[in-house]
Design an enzyme around this catalytic site. Structure first.
Site, PDB file in Angstrom:
ATOM      1  N   PRO A  10      93.665  24.399  15.064  1.00 44.55           N
ATOM      2  CA  PRO A  10      94.791  23.480  14.856  1.00 44.55           C
ATOM      3  C   PRO A  10      95.191  23.339  13.397  1.00 44.55           C
ATOM      4  O   PRO A  10      96.379  23.228  13.080  1.00 44.55           O
ATOM      5  CB  PRO A  10      94.289  22.148  15.415  1.00 44.55           C
ATOM      6  CG  PRO A  10      92.862  22.322  15.795  1.00 44.55           C
ATOM      7  CD  PRO A  10      92.495  23.755  15.676  1.00 44.55           C
ATOM      8  N   ASP A  69      94.480  36.634  10.362  1.00 44.19           N
ATOM      9  CA  ASP A  69      93.019  36.733  10.322  1.00 44.19           C
ATOM     10  C   ASP A  69      92.636  36.534   8.869  1.00 44.19           C
ATOM     11  O   ASP A  69      93.217  37.153   7.970  1.00 44.19           O
ATOM     12  CB  ASP A  69      92.493  38.062  10.851  1.00 44.19           C
ATOM     13  CG  ASP A  69      90.993  37.954  11.120  1.00 44.19           C
ATOM     14  OD1 ASP A  69      90.609  37.099  11.946  1.00 44.19           O
ATOM     15  OD2 ASP A  69      90.199  38.664  10.479  1.00 44.19           O
ATOM     16  N   TYR A 152      85.998  26.334   4.527  1.00 41.65           N
ATOM     17  CA  TYR A 152      85.235  26.378   3.275  1.00 41.65           C
ATOM     18  C   TYR A 152      85.984  25.701   2.113  1.00 41.65           C
ATOM     19  O   TYR A 152      85.545  25.798   0.962  1.00 41.65           O
ATOM     20  CB  TYR A 152      84.920  27.834   2.914  1.00 41.65           C
ATOM     21  CG  TYR A 152      84.087  28.554   3.953  1.00 41.65           C
ATOM     22  CD1 TYR A 152      82.695  28.563   3.897  1.00 41.65           C
ATOM     23  CD2 TYR A 152      84.690  29.224   5.023  1.00 41.65           C
ATOM     24  CE1 TYR A 152      81.932  29.213   4.859  1.00 41.65           C
ATOM     25  CE2 TYR A 152      83.947  29.876   5.995  1.00 41.65           C
ATOM     26  CZ  TYR A 152      82.570  29.866   5.903  1.00 41.65           C
ATOM     27  OH  TYR A 152      81.811  30.502   6.858  1.00 41.65           O
ATOM     28  N   ASP A 153      87.099  25.018   2.399  1.00 34.69           N
ATOM     29  CA  ASP A 153      87.911  24.420   1.323  1.00 34.69           C
ATOM     30  C   ASP A 153      87.108  23.543   0.352  1.00 34.69           C
ATOM     31  O   ASP A 153      87.325  23.621  -0.856  1.00 34.69           O
ATOM     32  CB  ASP A 153      89.071  23.600   1.917  1.00 34.69           C
ATOM     33  CG  ASP A 153      90.230  24.486   2.330  1.00 34.69           C
ATOM     34  OD1 ASP A 153      90.207  25.695   2.008  1.00 34.69           O
ATOM     35  OD2 ASP A 153      91.160  23.984   2.984  1.00 34.69           O
ATOM     36  N   LYS A 173      98.182  23.537  -1.947  1.00 37.77           N
ATOM     37  CA  LYS A 173      97.365  24.633  -1.411  1.00 37.77           C
ATOM     38  C   LYS A 173      98.261  25.782  -0.936  1.00 37.77           C
ATOM     39  O   LYS A 173      98.025  26.939  -1.259  1.00 37.77           O
ATOM     40  CB  LYS A 173      96.461  24.131  -0.269  1.00 37.77           C
ATOM     41  CG  LYS A 173      95.586  25.241   0.282  1.00 37.77           C
ATOM     42  CD  LYS A 173      94.698  24.833   1.434  1.00 37.77           C
ATOM     43  CE  LYS A 173      94.067  26.068   2.070  1.00 37.77           C
ATOM     44  NZ  LYS A 173      93.335  25.798   3.297  1.00 37.77           N
ATOM     45  N   HIS A 178      95.774  32.134  -0.187  1.00 45.42           N
ATOM     46  CA  HIS A 178      95.826  33.459   0.422  1.00 45.42           C
ATOM     47  C   HIS A 178      96.851  33.480   1.557  1.00 45.42           C
ATOM     48  O   HIS A 178      97.646  34.390   1.674  1.00 45.42           O
ATOM     49  CB  HIS A 178      94.431  33.830   0.943  1.00 45.42           C
ATOM     50  CG  HIS A 178      93.772  32.751   1.754  1.00 45.42           C
ATOM     51  ND1 HIS A 178      93.664  31.454   1.296  1.00 45.42           N
ATOM     52  CD2 HIS A 178      93.230  32.745   3.006  1.00 45.42           C
ATOM     53  CE1 HIS A 178      93.084  30.718   2.229  1.00 45.42           C
ATOM     54  NE2 HIS A 178      92.807  31.466   3.270  1.00 45.42           N
ATOM     55  N   ARG A 179      96.859  32.413   2.395  1.00 49.14           N
ATOM     56  CA  ARG A 179      97.780  32.365   3.530  1.00 49.14           C
ATOM     57  C   ARG A 179      99.217  32.196   3.049  1.00 49.14           C
ATOM     58  O   ARG A 179     100.139  32.818   3.575  1.00 49.14           O
ATOM     59  CB  ARG A 179      97.373  31.216   4.472  1.00 49.14           C
ATOM     60  CG  ARG A 179      98.031  31.284   5.837  1.00 49.14           C
ATOM     61  CD  ARG A 179      97.326  30.390   6.841  1.00 49.14           C
ATOM     62  NE  ARG A 179      95.961  30.812   7.047  1.00 49.14           N
ATOM     63  CZ  ARG A 179      94.894  30.177   6.558  1.00 49.14           C
ATOM     64  NH1 ARG A 179      95.023  29.071   5.861  1.00 49.14           N
ATOM     65  NH2 ARG A 179      93.688  30.654   6.760  1.00 49.14           N
TER      66      ARG A 179
HETATM   67  P1  IMP Z   1      89.734  33.417  11.874  1.00 46.82           P
HETATM   68  O1  IMP Z   1      90.800  34.023  10.996  1.00 46.82           O
HETATM   69  O2  IMP Z   1      90.298  32.484  12.888  1.00 46.82           O
HETATM   70  O3  IMP Z   1      88.797  34.447  12.415  1.00 46.82           O
HETATM   71  O4  IMP Z   1      88.820  32.456  11.000  1.00 46.82           O
HETATM   72  C1  IMP Z   1      88.901  32.416   9.651  1.00 46.82           C
HETATM   73  C2  IMP Z   1      87.794  31.510   9.113  1.00 46.82           C
HETATM   74  O5  IMP Z   1      87.796  31.694   7.684  1.00 46.82           O
HETATM   75  C3  IMP Z   1      88.059  30.019   9.331  1.00 46.82           C
HETATM   76  O6  IMP Z   1      87.443  29.539  10.479  1.00 46.82           O
HETATM   77  C4  IMP Z   1      87.476  29.411   8.078  1.00 46.82           C
HETATM   78  O7  IMP Z   1      86.088  29.263   8.222  1.00 46.82           O
HETATM   79  C5  IMP Z   1      87.733  30.474   7.022  1.00 46.82           C
HETATM   80  N1  IMP Z   1      89.022  30.240   6.369  1.00 46.82           N
HETATM   81  C6  IMP Z   1      90.171  30.977   6.490  1.00 46.82           C
HETATM   82  N2  IMP Z   1      91.153  30.435   5.753  1.00 46.82           N
HETATM   83  C7  IMP Z   1      90.636  29.349   5.179  1.00 46.82           C
HETATM   84  C8  IMP Z   1      91.204  28.358   4.315  1.00 46.82           C
HETATM   85  O8  IMP Z   1      92.379  28.348   3.944  1.00 46.82           O
HETATM   86  N3  IMP Z   1      90.345  27.395   3.922  1.00 46.82           N
HETATM   87  C9  IMP Z   1      89.042  27.346   4.299  1.00 46.82           C
HETATM   88  N4  IMP Z   1      88.472  28.213   5.127  1.00 46.82           N
HETATM   89  C10 IMP Z   1      89.278  29.219   5.561  1.00 46.82           C
END
Ligand code: IMP
Length: 207
Positions: A10, A69, A152-153, A173, A178-179
């Site tokens: 979410p 991803d 991990y923020d 942010k 990255h996103r």
């Molecule tokens: P997936 O892309 O759903 O396989 O999961 C990516 C995982 O990377 C997340 O559940 C987080 O643990 C971590 N992650 C990805 N992007 C972020 C972010 O913007 N902040 C913190 N953790 C992130």
């Protein structure tokens, strides 16, 4: 154009939705498109897993689908947890458990440099694919700081801002994450794609 967001996280959905709606693209969630797809992330790269997720939801919904991803790559851990970021430490851990484990595994290790990676992929029903990657470099803090964000923020520290991702507003942010960067690159590719005439489109992008 309507795009289905292929994610069940979410907090990630809110970030994707916020940035994508600024592009004038209408987004809907899997449930609104009437699909509920469990995708096994069997890829070894962010690109592979992003494509797997987008393709599965596109096939189930019949609509263009977009997936992210992402993960955290820590230098002194040889790039771990990487594509396994969401599963680091196994099923029993939540976000707090995962970053605590990361801090534990990094004890006494140098350097503490790390990067977040995001790969955004959009699959269209005609077989076209658009993909874009974004990265954000930082270091891993010695202790969590801040209440915002997710994952991990609280331990991802930005030396130039002297703050973790969890201490930034959502807007701050998104501007550097990255996103956010992957979506900015994705936006350019999507705009270019939408300008192409239908026939050229199919032959221009890999399936
Ligand atoms: P997936 O892309 O759903 O396989 O999961 C990516 C995982 O990377 C997340 O559940 C987080 O643990 C971590 N992650 C990805 N992007 C972020 C972010 O913007 N902040 C913190 N953790 C992130």
């Amino acid at each position: 154009m309507e795009l289905v967001l292929a994610s069940k996280n979410p907090k990630k959905l809110v970030e994707l939705d916020t940035i994508l709606s600024q592009l004038g693209v209408q987004v809907c969630f899997e449930a609104q498109a009437g699909v509920d797809v469990e995708v096994e992330e069997t890829g070894t790269t962010f690109e592979e897993n992003s494509l797997l997720k987008a393709k599965a939801v596109m096939k189930a919904s019949g609509l263009p689908a977009i997936a992210d991803d992402s993960g955290l790559c820590v230098d002194c851990l040889g790039g771990a947890p990487g594509v396994y970021s969401a599963r680091y430490g196994g099923e029993g851990l939540d976000d707090t458990g995962r970053y605590r484990l990361l801090l534990e595994n990094m004890k006494g290790q140098m350097p503490r440099t790390a990067k977040f990676v995001s790969v955004i992929t959009c699959c269209f029903p005609n077989g076209d694919v658009i993909s874009a990657r974004g990265e954000c470099s930082g270091t891993i803090a010695f202790a969590p700081m801040g209440e915002g964000g997710f994952g991990y923020d609280p331990v991802f520290f930005l030396p130039e801002l002297k703050k973790t991702f969890a201490q930034l507003t959502a807007q701050e942010k998104n501007a550097i994450s990255h996103r956010g960067k992957a979506l900015a690159a994705f936006r350019e590719k999507l705009e270019e794609y939408l300008r192409l005439p239908g026939k050229t489109r199919e032959s221009t992008y890999e399936t």
